[in-house]
Design an enzyme around this catalytic site. Structure first.
Site, PDB file in Angstrom:
ATOM      1  N   ALA A   1     -29.128 -53.318  55.663  1.00  0.00           N
ATOM      2  CA  ALA A   1     -29.949 -52.463  54.814  1.00  0.00           C
ATOM      3  C   ALA A   1     -29.246 -51.148  54.571  1.00  0.00           C
ATOM      4  O   ALA A   1     -28.561 -50.622  55.449  1.00  0.00           O
ATOM      5  CB  ALA A   1     -31.314 -52.206  55.458  1.00  0.00           C
ATOM      6  N   ASP A   2     -29.404 -50.633  53.374  1.00  0.00           N
ATOM      7  CA  ASP A   2     -28.951 -49.277  53.080  1.00  0.00           C
ATOM      8  C   ASP A   2     -30.089 -48.281  53.238  1.00  0.00           C
ATOM      9  O   ASP A   2     -29.851 -47.101  53.479  1.00  0.00           O
ATOM     10  CB  ASP A   2     -28.375 -49.211  51.675  1.00  0.00           C
ATOM     11  CG  ASP A   2     -26.952 -49.732  51.625  1.00  0.00           C
ATOM     12  OD1 ASP A   2     -26.027 -48.913  51.568  1.00  0.00           O
ATOM     13  OD2 ASP A   2     -26.766 -50.959  51.678  1.00  0.00           O
ATOM     14  N   ARG A   3     -31.319 -48.762  53.087  1.00  0.00           N
ATOM     15  CA  ARG A   3     -32.479 -47.895  53.316  1.00  0.00           C
ATOM     16  C   ARG A   3     -33.706 -48.775  53.521  1.00  0.00           C
ATOM     17  O   ARG A   3     -33.947 -49.708  52.748  1.00  0.00           O
ATOM     18  CB  ARG A   3     -32.704 -46.950  52.139  1.00  0.00           C
ATOM     19  CG  ARG A   3     -33.809 -45.922  52.345  1.00  0.00           C
ATOM     20  CD  ARG A   3     -33.990 -45.060  51.099  1.00  0.00           C
ATOM     21  NE  ARG A   3     -32.808 -44.268  50.818  1.00  0.00           N
ATOM     22  CZ  ARG A   3     -32.701 -42.960  51.016  1.00  0.00           C
ATOM     23  NH1 ARG A   3     -33.722 -42.283  51.520  1.00  0.00           N
ATOM     24  NH2 ARG A   3     -31.598 -42.314  50.717  1.00  0.00           N
TER      25      ARG A   3
END
Length: 396
Positions: free
Chosen positions: A266-268
Protein backbone atom coordinates in the site's frame (compact mmCIF):
# COMPACT_ATOMS: atom_id res chain seq x y z
CA UNK A 1 21.23 -13.01 1.22
CA UNK A 2 18.35 -10.52 0.86
CA UNK A 3 18.85 -7.81 -1.73
CA UNK A 4 19.72 -4.32 -0.50
CA UNK A 5 18.16 -1.42 -2.36
CA UNK A 6 19.57 1.09 0.14
CA UNK A 7 23.23 1.10 1.18
CA UNK A 8 24.01 3.58 3.94
CA UNK A 9 27.27 4.10 5.80
CA UNK A 10 27.18 6.23 8.98
CA UNK A 11 29.78 8.93 9.54
CA UNK A 12 33.17 7.89 10.83
CA UNK A 13 35.96 9.86 12.47
CA UNK A 14 37.39 10.64 9.05
CA UNK A 15 34.37 10.87 6.73
CA UNK A 16 30.73 12.00 6.62
CA UNK A 17 27.83 9.56 6.05
CA UNK A 18 27.25 8.17 2.55
CA UNK A 19 24.17 6.85 0.76
CA UNK A 20 23.84 4.68 -2.34
CA UNK A 21 20.67 3.35 -3.94
CA UNK A 22 20.16 0.48 -6.33
CA UNK A 23 19.01 2.03 -9.62
CA UNK A 24 15.83 0.05 -10.18
CA UNK A 25 15.38 1.43 -13.69
CA UNK A 26 18.22 -0.86 -14.78
CA UNK A 27 16.82 -4.03 -13.22
CA UNK A 28 16.58 -6.94 -13.81
CA UNK A 29 19.44 -7.03 -16.30
CA UNK A 30 21.94 -4.70 -14.63
CA UNK A 31 22.71 -4.22 -10.94
CA UNK A 32 24.16 -0.76 -10.41
CA UNK A 33 24.24 1.52 -7.38
CA UNK A 34 24.05 5.32 -7.56
CA UNK A 35 25.42 7.69 -4.95
CA UNK A 36 22.97 10.17 -3.41
CA UNK A 37 24.80 13.16 -1.98
CA UNK A 38 22.01 15.67 -1.35
CA UNK A 39 18.26 16.31 -1.35
CA UNK A 40 18.14 17.31 -5.01
CA UNK A 41 19.60 13.97 -6.06
CA UNK A 42 17.20 12.10 -3.79
CA UNK A 43 14.22 14.07 -5.13
CA UNK A 44 15.20 13.24 -8.70
CA UNK A 45 15.78 9.55 -7.92
CA UNK A 46 12.34 9.27 -6.30
CA UNK A 47 10.60 11.22 -9.08
CA UNK A 48 12.29 9.14 -11.79
CA UNK A 49 11.50 5.92 -9.87
CA UNK A 50 15.11 4.87 -9.52
CA UNK A 51 13.93 4.21 -5.98
CA UNK A 52 10.29 3.32 -5.35
CA UNK A 53 8.07 1.67 -2.78
CA UNK A 54 6.50 3.78 -0.04
CA UNK A 55 8.84 2.72 2.82
CA UNK A 56 12.00 3.01 0.68
CA UNK A 57 11.02 6.46 -0.58
CA UNK A 58 10.67 7.77 2.98
CA UNK A 59 13.96 6.24 4.11
CA UNK A 60 15.96 7.48 1.11
CA UNK A 61 14.58 10.99 1.57
CA UNK A 62 15.42 10.99 5.29
CA UNK A 63 18.92 9.60 4.77
CA UNK A 64 19.69 11.95 1.87
CA UNK A 65 19.15 14.92 4.17
CA UNK A 66 21.27 13.18 6.83
CA UNK A 67 24.10 12.91 4.29
CA UNK A 68 23.65 16.55 3.24
CA UNK A 69 23.77 17.72 6.86
CA UNK A 70 26.71 15.45 7.66
CA UNK A 71 28.73 16.81 4.75
CA UNK A 72 27.84 20.40 5.70
CA UNK A 73 29.05 19.77 9.24
CA UNK A 74 32.38 18.35 8.06
CA UNK A 75 32.98 21.12 5.52
CA UNK A 76 32.00 23.93 7.89
CA UNK A 77 28.89 24.88 5.89
CA UNK A 78 26.35 24.02 8.57
CA UNK A 79 24.23 26.92 9.86
CA UNK A 80 25.61 28.39 13.06
CA UNK A 81 22.58 28.44 15.36
CA UNK A 82 20.28 25.58 16.45
CA UNK A 83 17.18 27.42 15.19
CA UNK A 84 18.76 27.97 11.78
CA UNK A 85 19.58 24.26 11.49
CA UNK A 86 16.05 23.33 12.57
CA UNK A 87 14.58 25.68 9.95
CA UNK A 88 16.91 24.35 7.26
CA UNK A 89 15.88 20.77 8.09
CA UNK A 90 12.21 21.75 7.93
CA UNK A 91 12.55 23.43 4.54
CA UNK A 92 14.54 20.58 3.03
CA UNK A 93 12.04 18.01 4.29
CA UNK A 94 9.18 20.00 2.75
CA UNK A 95 11.04 19.95 -0.56
CA UNK A 96 11.61 16.19 -0.40
CA UNK A 97 7.93 15.62 0.37
CA UNK A 98 6.99 16.99 -3.08
CA UNK A 99 8.78 14.13 -4.84
CA UNK A 100 5.92 11.61 -4.38
CA UNK A 101 2.59 12.94 -3.06
CA UNK A 102 0.67 9.63 -2.83
CA UNK A 103 3.11 7.78 -0.54
CA UNK A 104 1.99 8.61 2.99
CA UNK A 105 5.16 7.13 4.54
CA UNK A 106 7.11 10.08 3.20
CA UNK A 107 4.76 12.61 4.78
CA UNK A 108 4.80 10.65 8.02
CA UNK A 109 8.60 10.61 8.08
CA UNK A 110 8.75 14.34 7.34
CA UNK A 111 6.41 15.12 10.24
CA UNK A 112 8.29 12.95 12.71
CA UNK A 113 11.72 14.26 11.70
CA UNK A 114 10.57 17.87 11.99
CA UNK A 115 9.51 17.14 15.57
CA UNK A 116 12.94 15.59 16.30
CA UNK A 117 14.70 18.71 15.03
CA UNK A 118 12.36 21.03 16.93
CA UNK A 119 12.82 19.19 20.23
CA UNK A 120 16.59 19.11 19.75
CA UNK A 121 16.67 22.88 19.14
CA UNK A 122 14.68 23.52 22.33
CA UNK A 123 17.05 21.49 24.52
CA UNK A 124 19.04 23.42 27.10
CA UNK A 125 22.50 24.06 25.74
CA UNK A 126 21.49 23.10 22.18
CA UNK A 127 23.96 23.85 19.41
CA UNK A 128 23.80 23.67 15.63
CA UNK A 129 25.79 20.46 15.82
CA UNK A 130 23.52 18.83 18.40
CA UNK A 131 20.40 19.53 16.32
CA UNK A 132 22.08 18.13 13.22
CA UNK A 133 23.20 15.03 15.12
CA UNK A 134 19.73 14.45 16.58
CA UNK A 135 18.29 14.49 13.06
CA UNK A 136 20.93 12.12 11.69
CA UNK A 137 20.39 9.61 14.52
CA UNK A 138 16.61 9.66 13.95
CA UNK A 139 16.97 9.16 10.18
CA UNK A 140 19.37 6.25 10.70
CA UNK A 141 16.95 4.70 13.17
CA UNK A 142 14.24 4.64 10.49
CA UNK A 143 16.42 2.37 8.38
CA UNK A 144 16.89 -0.13 11.22
CA UNK A 145 13.26 -0.05 12.34
CA UNK A 146 11.92 -0.66 8.83
CA UNK A 147 13.70 -4.01 8.54
CA UNK A 148 12.43 -5.27 11.91
CA UNK A 149 8.91 -4.02 11.12
CA UNK A 150 8.93 -5.83 7.78
CA UNK A 151 9.95 -9.12 9.38
CA UNK A 152 7.14 -8.75 11.91
CA UNK A 153 4.67 -8.05 9.08
CA UNK A 154 5.87 -11.19 7.30
CA UNK A 155 5.41 -13.35 10.39
CA UNK A 156 1.95 -11.98 11.24
CA UNK A 157 0.78 -12.37 7.65
CA UNK A 158 2.08 -15.91 7.26
CA UNK A 159 0.42 -16.96 10.52
CA UNK A 160 -2.90 -15.37 9.48
CA UNK A 161 -2.87 -17.17 6.13
CA UNK A 162 -2.07 -20.48 7.84
CA UNK A 163 -4.96 -20.06 10.29
CA UNK A 164 -7.61 -18.35 8.15
CA UNK A 165 -7.45 -19.91 4.69
CA UNK A 166 -8.46 -23.36 3.46
CA UNK A 167 -5.04 -23.85 1.86
CA UNK A 168 -3.28 -22.82 5.07
CA UNK A 169 -5.20 -25.22 7.27
CA UNK A 170 -4.74 -28.07 4.79
CA UNK A 171 -1.02 -27.39 4.42
CA UNK A 172 -0.52 -27.33 8.20
CA UNK A 173 -1.96 -30.83 8.44
CA UNK A 174 -0.60 -32.28 5.22
CA UNK A 175 2.60 -31.00 3.59
CA UNK A 176 1.57 -32.53 0.26
CA UNK A 177 -1.20 -29.92 -0.04
CA UNK A 178 -0.40 -26.81 -2.05
CA UNK A 179 -0.45 -23.24 -0.74
CA UNK A 180 -0.04 -20.48 -3.30
CA UNK A 181 -0.03 -16.70 -3.00
CA UNK A 182 -0.42 -14.01 -5.66
CA UNK A 183 1.16 -10.58 -5.30
CA UNK A 184 1.09 -7.38 -7.34
CA UNK A 185 3.76 -4.75 -8.04
CA UNK A 186 6.93 -4.91 -5.90
CA UNK A 187 6.86 -4.89 -2.11
CA UNK A 188 10.12 -6.60 -1.22
CA UNK A 189 13.66 -5.57 -0.35
CA UNK A 190 13.66 -3.26 -3.36
CA UNK A 191 10.68 -1.30 -2.01
CA UNK A 192 11.79 -1.14 1.64
CA UNK A 193 14.92 -1.12 3.76
CA UNK A 194 14.94 -4.93 3.49
CA UNK A 195 12.77 -8.10 3.58
CA UNK A 196 9.59 -6.42 2.38
CA UNK A 197 5.91 -6.12 3.29
CA UNK A 198 3.71 -8.27 1.02
CA UNK A 199 6.79 -10.02 -0.32
CA UNK A 200 7.91 -10.37 3.29
CA UNK A 201 4.76 -12.44 3.91
CA UNK A 202 5.79 -14.68 1.00
CA UNK A 203 9.31 -14.96 2.42
CA UNK A 204 7.93 -15.92 5.83
CA UNK A 205 5.61 -18.55 4.33
CA UNK A 206 8.57 -20.05 2.49
CA UNK A 207 10.71 -20.04 5.65
CA UNK A 208 7.92 -21.90 7.49
CA UNK A 209 7.69 -24.50 4.68
CA UNK A 210 4.13 -23.40 3.97
CA UNK A 211 4.49 -21.87 0.50
CA UNK A 212 4.45 -24.09 -2.57
CA UNK A 213 4.34 -21.34 -5.21
CA UNK A 214 4.21 -17.56 -5.52
CA UNK A 215 2.68 -15.77 -8.49
CA UNK A 216 3.61 -12.23 -9.44
CA UNK A 217 1.81 -10.01 -11.91
CA UNK A 218 3.67 -8.14 -14.62
CA UNK A 219 2.23 -4.85 -13.27
CA UNK A 220 1.84 -2.77 -16.39
CA UNK A 221 2.74 -0.18 -17.44
CA UNK A 222 5.94 0.12 -15.36
CA UNK A 223 6.42 -3.64 -15.01
CA UNK A 224 7.52 -3.62 -11.38
CA UNK A 225 6.35 -7.22 -11.10
CA UNK A 226 8.22 -8.64 -14.07
CA UNK A 227 11.33 -6.52 -13.55
CA UNK A 228 11.61 -6.33 -9.77
CA UNK A 229 9.46 -8.88 -7.93
CA UNK A 230 10.46 -11.64 -10.32
CA UNK A 231 14.09 -10.58 -9.82
CA UNK A 232 13.76 -10.93 -6.04
CA UNK A 233 11.91 -14.25 -6.22
CA UNK A 234 14.57 -15.73 -8.49
CA UNK A 235 17.31 -14.33 -6.24
CA UNK A 236 15.74 -15.95 -3.16
CA UNK A 237 15.01 -19.22 -4.99
CA UNK A 238 11.28 -19.00 -4.27
CA UNK A 239 9.19 -21.27 -6.55
CA UNK A 240 7.47 -18.60 -8.59
CA UNK A 241 5.56 -17.90 -11.79
CA UNK A 242 5.12 -14.61 -13.64
CA UNK A 243 1.75 -13.77 -15.21
CA UNK A 244 0.44 -10.73 -17.08
CA UNK A 245 -2.11 -8.62 -15.24
CA UNK A 246 -4.93 -9.86 -17.47
CA UNK A 247 -4.22 -13.51 -16.58
CA UNK A 248 -5.13 -13.16 -12.89
CA UNK A 249 -8.79 -14.12 -13.34
CA UNK A 250 -7.92 -17.28 -15.26
CA UNK A 251 -5.34 -18.18 -12.60
CA UNK A 252 -7.83 -17.84 -9.74
CA UNK A 253 -10.40 -19.92 -11.62
CA UNK A 254 -7.83 -22.63 -12.32
CA UNK A 255 -6.18 -22.91 -8.92
CA UNK A 256 -9.24 -22.78 -6.67
CA UNK A 257 -8.49 -23.36 -2.97
CA UNK A 258 -4.79 -23.89 -3.64
CA UNK A 259 -4.47 -20.13 -4.08
CA UNK A 260 -4.75 -19.06 -0.45
CA UNK A 261 -4.54 -15.29 -0.78
CA UNK A 262 -3.68 -12.22 -2.78
CA UNK A 263 -1.27 -10.10 -0.74
CA UNK A 264 -0.41 -6.55 -1.84
CA UNK A 265 1.33 -3.54 -0.38
CA UNK A 266 0.00 0.00 0.00
CA UNK A 267 1.05 3.56 -0.62
CA UNK A 268 -1.69 4.89 1.65
CA UNK A 269 -4.40 3.32 3.81
CA UNK A 270 -7.24 5.70 4.70
CA UNK A 271 -8.87 5.73 8.11
CA UNK A 272 -11.79 3.64 6.84
CA UNK A 273 -9.48 1.04 5.27
CA UNK A 274 -9.70 2.19 1.64
CA UNK A 275 -6.26 1.53 0.20
CA UNK A 276 -4.28 3.27 -2.55
CA UNK A 277 -1.83 0.95 -4.24
CA UNK A 278 -0.33 0.33 -7.65
CA UNK A 279 -2.80 0.51 -10.52
CA UNK A 280 -4.42 -2.89 -11.00
CA UNK A 281 -4.82 -3.63 -7.29
CA UNK A 282 -8.54 -2.79 -7.25
CA UNK A 283 -9.30 -5.26 -10.05
CA UNK A 284 -7.46 -8.02 -8.17
CA UNK A 285 -9.58 -7.34 -5.08
CA UNK A 286 -12.75 -7.66 -7.15
CA UNK A 287 -11.52 -10.96 -8.61
CA UNK A 288 -10.56 -12.25 -5.18
CA UNK A 289 -14.01 -11.55 -3.77
CA UNK A 290 -15.71 -13.31 -6.69
CA UNK A 291 -13.50 -16.40 -6.35
CA UNK A 292 -13.56 -16.59 -2.54
CA UNK A 293 -9.85 -15.81 -2.21
CA UNK A 294 -8.61 -13.79 0.79
CA UNK A 295 -7.37 -10.30 -0.08
CA UNK A 296 -4.78 -8.83 2.27
CA UNK A 297 -2.93 -5.52 2.45
CA UNK A 298 0.54 -5.63 4.05
CA UNK A 299 1.75 -2.28 5.32
CA UNK A 300 3.50 -0.74 8.34
CA UNK A 301 1.50 1.56 10.59
CA UNK A 302 3.24 4.54 8.98
CA UNK A 303 1.23 3.83 5.82
CA UNK A 304 -2.11 4.13 7.66
CA UNK A 305 -3.24 7.75 7.45
CA UNK A 306 -5.91 8.45 10.06
CA UNK A 307 -6.18 12.05 8.82
CA UNK A 308 -7.48 10.82 5.45
CA UNK A 309 -11.10 9.76 5.96
CA UNK A 310 -11.53 7.61 2.86
CA UNK A 311 -10.12 6.78 -0.54
CA UNK A 312 -12.02 9.70 -2.05
CA UNK A 313 -9.56 12.03 -0.31
CA UNK A 314 -6.41 10.37 -1.72
CA UNK A 315 -4.65 12.28 -4.49
CA UNK A 316 -3.75 9.92 -7.33
CA UNK A 317 -0.56 10.67 -9.22
CA UNK A 318 -0.80 10.59 -13.02
CA UNK A 319 2.33 9.78 -14.98
CA UNK A 320 3.71 10.35 -18.46
CA UNK A 321 1.88 8.83 -21.47
CA UNK A 322 5.18 7.40 -22.72
CA UNK A 323 5.15 4.80 -19.93
CA UNK A 324 2.15 3.23 -21.67
CA UNK A 325 3.07 3.81 -25.31
CA UNK A 326 6.73 2.74 -25.09
CA UNK A 327 8.83 0.01 -23.53
CA UNK A 328 12.51 0.05 -22.73
CA UNK A 329 15.03 -2.73 -22.35
CA UNK A 330 18.16 -4.42 -23.70
CA UNK A 331 18.20 -6.10 -27.09
CA UNK A 332 17.99 -9.88 -27.36
CA UNK A 333 19.94 -11.80 -30.01
CA UNK A 334 18.35 -14.40 -32.26
CA UNK A 335 19.85 -17.00 -29.91
CA UNK A 336 18.01 -15.50 -26.92
CA UNK A 337 21.05 -13.81 -25.35
CA UNK A 338 20.30 -10.55 -23.53
CA UNK A 339 22.73 -7.79 -24.54
CA UNK A 340 23.14 -6.26 -21.08
CA UNK A 341 26.31 -4.33 -21.95
CA UNK A 342 24.67 -2.38 -24.76
CA UNK A 343 22.49 0.71 -24.35
CA UNK A 344 18.84 -0.03 -23.67
CA UNK A 345 16.45 0.35 -26.58
CA UNK A 346 13.18 2.29 -26.47
CA UNK A 347 10.41 0.72 -28.53
CA UNK A 348 7.06 2.27 -29.50
CA UNK A 349 4.12 -0.10 -28.96
CA UNK A 350 1.11 2.16 -29.58
CA UNK A 351 -0.42 4.15 -32.42
CA UNK A 352 1.06 7.64 -32.68
CA UNK A 353 -1.42 10.30 -31.59
CA UNK A 354 -3.58 8.14 -29.31
CA UNK A 355 -4.63 9.77 -26.02
CA UNK A 356 -3.36 8.07 -22.86
CA UNK A 357 -4.60 7.97 -19.28
CA UNK A 358 -1.88 6.72 -16.93
CA UNK A 359 -2.80 6.84 -13.21
CA UNK A 360 -0.04 5.36 -11.08
CA UNK A 361 -2.43 4.07 -8.41
CA UNK A 362 -6.01 3.03 -7.81
CA UNK A 363 -8.05 2.82 -4.61
CA UNK A 364 -9.41 -0.50 -3.34
CA UNK A 365 -12.55 -0.07 -1.21
CA UNK A 366 -12.28 -1.35 2.36
CA UNK A 367 -15.18 -3.75 1.88
CA UNK A 368 -13.04 -5.82 -0.49
CA UNK A 369 -10.13 -6.13 1.97
CA UNK A 370 -10.08 -9.04 4.46
CA UNK A 371 -7.24 -7.76 6.62
CA UNK A 372 -4.46 -5.19 6.92
CA UNK A 373 -1.20 -6.80 8.06
CA UNK A 374 0.92 -4.48 10.22
CA UNK A 375 4.04 -4.94 12.33
CA UNK A 376 1.88 -5.36 15.45
CA UNK A 377 -0.71 -7.74 14.02
CA UNK A 378 -3.46 -8.18 11.44
CA UNK A 379 -6.37 -5.75 11.64
CA UNK A 380 -9.69 -7.26 10.57
CA UNK A 381 -13.06 -5.59 10.20
CA UNK A 382 -15.44 -5.48 13.15
CA UNK A 383 -19.11 -5.20 12.16
CA UNK A 384 -17.95 -4.57 8.62
CA UNK A 385 -15.58 -1.69 9.44
CA UNK A 386 -11.88 -1.28 10.12
CA UNK A 387 -10.78 0.36 13.37
CA UNK A 388 -7.08 1.19 13.36
CA UNK A 389 -7.00 3.19 16.59
CA UNK A 390 -6.03 0.24 18.84
CA UNK A 391 -2.85 -0.57 16.88
CA UNK A 392 -1.56 2.96 17.40
CA UNK A 393 -1.90 2.44 21.14
CA UNK A 394 0.22 -0.71 20.84
CA UNK A 395 3.84 -0.19 21.99
CA UNK A 396 6.30 0.08 19.12
Amino acid sequence: MVLQAIQYEPASASSPPTLRILDQLLLPHRTAYEAIANCEEAHAAIKQMKVRGAPAIAIVAALALAVEIGVAAVTGKLATSPDEVREQISQRLDYLKTSRPTAVNLGDAVGKLKIVAKKAALQSGATAGSVAQAYIVAAERMLVDDVSDNKAIGEHGARWIEENTAAGRQRRGDKTCGLQVLTHCNTGSLATAGYGTALGVIRSLKAADMLTRAYCTETRPYNQGSRLTAYELVHDEVPATLITDSMACALLAREGNRLAAIVVGADRVAANGDTANKIGTYSLAVLARHHGVKFLVAAPRTTIDLTTASGKDIVIEERAPEEVTRIKGPKVTVDGEVQVDEAAQVISIAATGIDVWNPAFDVTPAELIDGVITEVGVVEKTAGKFDFQPIFQHPS
